[in-house]
Design an enzyme around this catalytic site. Sequence first.
Site, PDB file in Angstrom:
ATOM      1  N   ASP A   1     104.730  34.544  98.665  1.00 43.37           N
ATOM      2  CA  ASP A   1     105.689  34.514  97.561  1.00 43.37           C
ATOM      3  C   ASP A   1     104.985  34.206  96.234  1.00 43.37           C
ATOM      4  O   ASP A   1     103.912  33.593  96.213  1.00 43.37           O
ATOM      5  CB  ASP A   1     106.742  33.425  97.792  1.00 43.37           C
TER       6      ASP A   1
ATOM      7  N   HIS B   1     101.984  31.217  99.895  1.00 43.57           N
ATOM      8  CA  HIS B   1     101.988  31.622  98.492  1.00 43.57           C
ATOM      9  C   HIS B   1     100.575  32.042  98.096  1.00 43.57           C
ATOM     10  O   HIS B   1      99.610  31.361  98.449  1.00 43.57           O
ATOM     11  CB  HIS B   1     102.448  30.476  97.590  1.00 43.57           C
TER      12      HIS B   1
END
Length: 258
Positions: free
Chosen positions: A75, A221
Amino acid sequence: MLTRKTVNTIFLLGVVVSLAISIFKPIPWPAFALLTASWFFLTLCGSFFIRWNYHMTSLNSNNEINKPQIAITFDDGPHPEYTPKALSLLEKYNAKATFFCIGKNIAKHPELIKEIIRQGHSVGNHTFSHANTFGFFGTSKVTQELNRTNKIVEKLTGLKMTLYRPAFGVTNPSIARAVKNLELNSIGWNVRSLDTTFRNENQVLKRITSKTEEGSIILLHDTSAKSIAVLERLLVFLENRKLESVTVDQLLQIRAYE
């Protein structure tokens, strides 16, 4: 898991029954307050815990898979420093992943989104702004955000994304309506790494490896050195366990693009 419809129905029934009883016997006001507080608490939790599928259905794993496969998802990118490092590691270990990208970051680094796709990974919509107040946006504003990001990617690559990862994992009725209207698939996770918290590299890795099994969707991430260090050790772990990292659309047997 309890859905919003179920909780609202139970709450309304509770109110009706309480009012009916109060006609014959007074009910202390704290009882009504407790009923309301319980509804509020469940709705709040349902908004923040994507795996509850409270406001909308998100695909969080594939429990019916019969292959030794998992999906790594990233993300908040693309990031000019860390996304290339993630791509290099994925290539080294012959692994595929899915990058849920923020629209404004794509606009700043269009070459990275092209490189992600060129290397055989999938991309998904992670809103345009990833604003801290995103959970308070109305349906129209949410729709604008998702459309804006989709159009940027379509202009750059010719691909119209159908995968969506809620910002912060937050869902609510406005987001649910926008996702339904745009015919997107909301993708959650069942292994949250917490790599953006205070936890160190070893703690994050242990959390992931202790929960990962066939069909898992892992949330990482591509925005920090710690996450990249965790990724490399995770890929070694998967290789030793003979678990293949594939794109989330392959794991779930859905389409990433129209």
